[in-house]
Design a protein around this motif. Structure first.
Motif, PDB file in Angstrom:
ATOM      1  N   GLU A  43       0.841  -1.185   0.000  1.00  0.00           N
ATOM      2  CA  GLU A  43       0.000   0.000   0.000  1.00  0.00           C
ATOM      3  C   GLU A  43       0.881   1.241   0.000  1.00  0.00           C
ATOM      4  N   GLY A  44       0.434   2.261  -0.693  1.00  0.00           N
ATOM      5  CA  GLY A  44       1.182   3.514  -0.728  1.00  0.00           C
ATOM      6  C   GLY A  44       0.247   4.661  -1.042  1.00  0.00           C
ATOM      7  N   THR A  45       0.737   5.883  -0.926  1.00  0.00           N
ATOM      8  CA  THR A  45      -0.118   7.045  -1.136  1.00  0.00           C
ATOM      9  C   THR A  45       0.419   7.958  -2.232  1.00  0.00           C
ATOM     10  N   VAL A  46      -0.519   8.639  -2.894  1.00  0.00           N
ATOM     11  CA  VAL A  46      -0.209   9.647  -3.902  1.00  0.00           C
ATOM     12  C   VAL A  46      -1.053  10.877  -3.585  1.00  0.00           C
ATOM     13  N   GLN A  47      -0.448  12.035  -3.585  1.00  0.00           N
ATOM     14  CA  GLN A  47      -1.179  13.285  -3.381  1.00  0.00           C
ATOM     15  C   GLN A  47      -1.468  13.909  -4.742  1.00  0.00           C
ATOM     16  N   HIS A  48      -2.743  14.291  -4.951  1.00  0.00           N
ATOM     17  CA  HIS A  48      -3.104  14.908  -6.229  1.00  0.00           C
ATOM     18  C   HIS A  48      -4.302  15.826  -6.040  1.00  0.00           C
ATOM     19  N   LYS A  49      -4.105  17.091  -6.353  1.00  0.00           N
ATOM     20  CA  LYS A  49      -5.169  18.098  -6.293  1.00  0.00           C
ATOM     21  C   LYS A  49      -5.890  18.107  -4.941  1.00  0.00           C
ATOM     22  N   GLY A  50      -5.090  18.053  -3.872  1.00  0.00           N
ATOM     23  CA  GLY A  50      -5.654  18.130  -2.536  1.00  0.00           C
ATOM     24  C   GLY A  50      -6.273  16.845  -2.038  1.00  0.00           C
ATOM     25  N   LEU A 156      -3.441  10.107 -16.056  1.00  0.00           N
ATOM     26  CA  LEU A 156      -3.971   9.014 -15.242  1.00  0.00           C
ATOM     27  C   LEU A 156      -4.502   9.534 -13.912  1.00  0.00           C
ATOM     28  N   LEU A 157      -3.718  10.363 -13.231  1.00  0.00           N
ATOM     29  CA  LEU A 157      -4.143  10.900 -11.934  1.00  0.00           C
ATOM     30  C   LEU A 157      -5.350  11.820 -12.088  1.00  0.00           C
ATOM     31  N   ASP A 158      -5.364  12.614 -13.154  1.00  0.00           N
ATOM     32  CA  ASP A 158      -6.532  13.467 -13.413  1.00  0.00           C
ATOM     33  C   ASP A 158      -7.784  12.617 -13.659  1.00  0.00           C
ATOM     34  N   THR A 159      -7.630  11.509 -14.369  1.00  0.00           N
ATOM     35  CA  THR A 159      -8.766  10.635 -14.663  1.00  0.00           C
ATOM     36  C   THR A 159      -9.301   9.995 -13.391  1.00  0.00           C
ATOM     37  N   ILE A 160      -8.404   9.575 -12.512  1.00  0.00           N
ATOM     38  CA  ILE A 160      -8.835   9.032 -11.215  1.00  0.00           C
ATOM     39  C   ILE A 160      -9.619  10.088 -10.451  1.00  0.00           C
ATOM     40  N   GLU A 161      -9.085  11.309 -10.419  1.00  0.00           N
ATOM     41  CA  GLU A 161      -9.735  12.400  -9.682  1.00  0.00           C
ATOM     42  C   GLU A 161     -11.100  12.732 -10.265  1.00  0.00           C
TER      43      GLU A 161
END
Length: 229
Positions: A43-50, A156-161
């Motif tokens: 498990e790990g974390t990614v910070q994206h757009k708050g 990819l991160l934008d699509t998740i958000e």
């Protein structure tokens, strides 16, 4: 309202799924056994757009039919732990072989993103992938990346958000089976629906029961019925 969301990574072995996980989370990761199993999940974390995306690297599997502990752990996490998004990582050079797992996941949950990895290797081999056409046909977002080179990560991160916030919605393609199987599904799905309600896909559970998947039935009993749900 929590700004932390769980993102599960599923995929066949050797698709670069763990490379993607490592590239996204870097040093912000740990491992631990899950649900009493001997299989360890990273498990790990990614910070994206708050927002904080809690990435969970599921065991690499070719299917989710509970033929092995790895398959059972991956399946149970997607079905019962209900991650906010499931990323299905495919090898761009072997899409036909990889799509079996993707279609299985689409029967289990709605919020899915198909992540086509190794796009740089595919291009070297002259393979061209029309992600827009795949998105249209599958009814879910399809994103091309190279985990090794970190190509496509912002999209990819934008699509998740966007999926988490409801800016985009998934309408997964429905796999249609031969008439005799569809008839059997129609017969048992109403009873299955009474059992699982809207917590699980009654169609998917019906399919697994028709296939004689006793481990799933036992898991449903353990997680739902014994809790009085």
């Amino acid at each position: 309202m929590s700004n932390s969301y769980r993102i599960a990574l599923a995929g066949n072995p050797n698709t670069g799924k763990s490379t993607l996980f490592n590239a996204l989370t870097g040093l912000r990761q740990h491992t631990g056994n899950w649900a009493g199993k001997t299989v360890s999940l990273a498990e790990g974390t990614v910070q994206h757009k708050g927002k904080t995306f809690r990435m969970v690297d599921l065991p690499g599997t070719y299917s989710l039919f509970s033929n092995s502990t790895d398959e059972e752990v991956a399946r149970n996490y997607i079905v019962f732990e209900k991650p906010d998004v499931t990323l299905v990582v495919l090898d761009a050079t072997s899409l036909e072989r990889n799509f079996n797992l993707a279609l299985q996941v689409l029967e289990m949950t709605r919020n899915v993103i198909v992540c086509i990895n190794l796009i740089d290797e595919a291009e070297k081999q002259g393979i061209k992938i029309n992600d827009r056409l795949l998105t249209k046909r599958l009814g879910i977002p399809v994103v091309k990346i190279s985990a090794r080179n970190k190509t496509g990560f912002p999209l990819l991160l934008d699509t998740i958000e966007r999926l988490i916030t409801g800016t985009i919605e998934c309408h997964p393609i429905k796999t249609i089976y031969p008439d005799d199987i569809e008839e059997q599904i129609k017969k048992i799905e109403p009873q299955v629906s009474k059992l699982v309600g809207d917590r699980l896909s009654s169609r998917w559970v019906s399919l697994r029961l028709l296939d004689g998947d006793e481990t799933l039935l036992n898991e449903i009993k353990k997680r739902m019925l014994l809790k009085g749900d």
